[in-house]
Write an enzyme that holds these catalytic residues in place. Structure first.
Site, PDB file in Angstrom:
ATOM      1  N   THR A   1      43.030  52.744  57.308  1.00 54.03           N
ATOM      2  CA  THR A   1      44.007  51.845  57.889  1.00 54.03           C
ATOM      3  C   THR A   1      45.257  51.886  57.024  1.00 54.03           C
ATOM      4  O   THR A   1      45.291  52.547  55.980  1.00 54.03           O
ATOM      5  CB  THR A   1      43.461  50.408  57.981  1.00 54.03           C
ATOM      6  OG1 THR A   1      44.359  49.604  58.731  1.00 54.03           O
ATOM      7  CG2 THR A   1      43.283  49.799  56.608  1.00 54.03           C
TER       8      THR A   1
ATOM      9  N   GLY B   1      40.553  49.877  53.636  1.00 57.28           N
ATOM     10  CA  GLY B   1      39.239  50.412  53.346  1.00 57.28           C
ATOM     11  C   GLY B   1      38.161  49.955  54.297  1.00 57.28           C
ATOM     12  O   GLY B   1      36.989  49.889  53.927  1.00 57.28           O
ATOM     13  N   GLY B   2      38.521  49.598  55.543  1.00 53.56           N
ATOM     14  CA  GLY B   2      37.525  49.302  56.563  1.00 53.56           C
ATOM     15  C   GLY B   2      36.544  48.242  56.131  1.00 53.56           C
ATOM     16  O   GLY B   2      36.906  47.109  55.809  1.00 53.56           O
TER      17      GLY B   2
END
Length: 524
Positions: free
Chosen positions: A348, A429-430
């Site tokens: 992201t 970092g999801g």
């Protein structure tokens, strides 16, 4: 003060305005908006859209966004949900009948309607000063002329280009190969889309030829999208959730984002004396990992579309954290929480901006996995997110895939308040993001680190049964974690990436940017 004998970054200090994000061109575009009379919202939107050409594996106009922001002269923190919904025809029962146990990661099945463009247009009209046409001008120029691929972006391209399918291969690959560092990446089709948005606002994207290109491209692959699915897309104003940790208050976006997970994790950690532990020692890493497992398990049970999340108060209640903290064994790792809902990812972008009037914006914008669904629209090359993989197919679950619903989302912007000091920040970092938020807050609160030091510090993350420990930790710590029952590994890619701006009471802005990414903090 950092040790200047060692590699590292100094904080960036300024007074008039500042941006921190993961690519220098986007940071510069944001600062240019401030200098020409725009506010922090203008700058954040301009920088975010430009990041779609700088980091196309991470984000783009086919994705979603969430935002926290303040207005000049007010302490109130506002939230906006710019995430899209599943098409009306979507139904978990159809996928179960076709033999699926989870939503696939690639292709048309995980695609949801992009929500970010509607949010950007709405905020440009209602909060910004300069207008969406001005805000898109830098991105239009770079999408047309091209951007040299930066080192981290090249690494992501090389690792994940196999996800790119069909017509997207001609738009996002060079003769079938990933673009390398220094190669020029252009997207003239998306430049044309941005021109239409600049001229027509949201309707230039959600209706007309651009929408027809997206709908026809998806439906040729087996999708069930309609013009109504796109035309009906609207962002929503929401109310942040929050939790206290020491003297600081963490503000997060509410569901369908997973921000409450970070709040719960900090509530659990508050039951341990982390300040007495080595910040890079085994004990802290173990307790943090166990707290993450418990918080993520709660997330998987409760967080869904806002209209379907019914136990948020329970998740944030102090007694819930106390009961979960009591489950942590200081001598033994517990099994990992099953990933009942979202599929883990680490991709992201995040941008934060503060202007001279001290409006602060914390904005996160993503297409979910690297290169999203791997599917792009045929004419304009709009790469679609695979956010539908955030749904579960479990019948009766609050986050079960249904038409018109928003999936549980991993991307979360944050703000941290400490008296008169405010820190808009984000950790990319999801799945790591709630853990990353908790670690950033703990680094500041328990160990007295400055924001840049807190971002630079080594990270670890218990990720679906695997304890990923960056190389900044010692081999001794890795062995001790393994002895406690963690399945330890050194991740191929650094864990996440963070940006932050501290607004000090004396008027000084302090920017911090993660060396794990290509970006920077800049001010004036």
């Amino acid at each position: 003060m950092r040790d200047f004998h060692l590699p590292g970054r100094s904080p960036v200090l300024a007074t008039n305005g500042m941006c921190a994000t993961s690519h220098p061109l986007a940071a510069q575009a944001a600062l240019d908006m401030l200098k020409c009379g725009g506010n922090a919202m203008d700058a954040a939107i301009a920088g975010a859209v430009l990041l779609g050409i700088c980091e196309p594996a991470m984000t783009g106009i086919g994705g979603d966004c969430f935002m926290l922001y303040t207005r000049p002269g007010s302490d109130d923190i506002h939230a906006l949900n710019g995430s899209g919904r599943a098409p009306a025809a979507a139904d978990a029962a159809k996928l179960r009948a076709a033999g699926h146990s989870t939503v696939p990661l690639g292709g048309v099945l995980p695609v949801t309607v992009p929500g970010a463009i509607d949010a950007f247009c709405h905020l440009a009209d209602t909060v910004g000063k300069l207008g969406i046409d001005t805000l898109l001008a830098p991105a239009i120029e770079y999408f047309e002329a091209g951007v040299p691929v930066a080192p981290r972006a090249a690494s992501d391209w090389a690792r994940d280009f196999g996800a790119i399918q069909g017509s997207a291969r001609s738009a996002y690959l060079s003769n079938g190969a990933p673009l390398r560092q220094g190669q020029l990446f252009r997207s003239p089709g998306q430049a044309e889309v941005l021109r239409r948005i600049a001229a027509q606002g949201r309707d230039g994207f959600y209706t007309g030829e651009v929408a027809e290109d997206m709908i026809d491209s998806l439906n040729r692959l087996g999708g069930e999208f309609t013009a109504e699915d796109f035309a009906a897309t609207r962002c929503d104003a929401t109310e942040p959730v929050h939790s206290r940790y020491g003297d600081r208050t963490l503000f997060e976006h509410p569901p369908n984002g997973q921000g409450a997970t970070a709040c719960l994790m900090l509530n659990i950690l508050s039951h341990f004396d982390l300040a007495a532990m080595d910040p890079l020692g085994t004990q802290r890493a173990h307790i943090e990992a166990e707290a993450a497992k418990l918080a993520y398990d709660a997330r998987n049970r409760f967080i869904a579309d806002a209209g379907h999340t019914t136990r948020l108060d329970h998740m944030l209640a102090p007694e819930t954290a106390a009961k979960l903290a009591a489950l942590i064994d200081l001598k033994q790792a517990m099994p990992a929480a099953a990933p009942l809902t979202e599929s883990v990812h680490k991709d992201t972008i995040y941008i934060t901006v503060v202007d001279r009037d001290r409006m602060a914006v914390s904005l996160i914008y993503s297409i979910f996995h690297s290169f999203g669904s791997g599917v792009a629209s045929d004419k304009f090359g709009i790469l679609f997110q695979n956010r539908g993989a955030g749904f579960t197919l479990e019948e009766g679950h609050p986050n079960e895939l249904k038409g018109g619903k928003r999936p549980m989302h991993t991307i979360i912007p944050a703000m941290l308040r400490d008296g008169e000091t405010l820190i808009p920040f984000g950790v990319m970092g999801g799945a790591y993001q709630p853990n990353g938020h908790a670690r950033f807050v703990s680094n500041l609160t328990d160990y007295g680190m400055a924001p840049q030091q807190a971002i630079d510090a080594p990270r670890c993350f218990s990720d679906t049964g695997e304890m990923k420990v960056e190389r900044g930790y010692s081999d001794a710590v890795r062995q001790e974690l393994a002895d406690l029952g963690h399945r330890v590994s050194i991740p191929d890619t650094a864990i996440g990436g963070a940006q932050a701006i501290t607004i000090h009471p004396d008027g000084v802005l302090e920017g911090a940017s993660d060396p794990r990414k290509d970006g920077c903090a800049i001010g004036y």
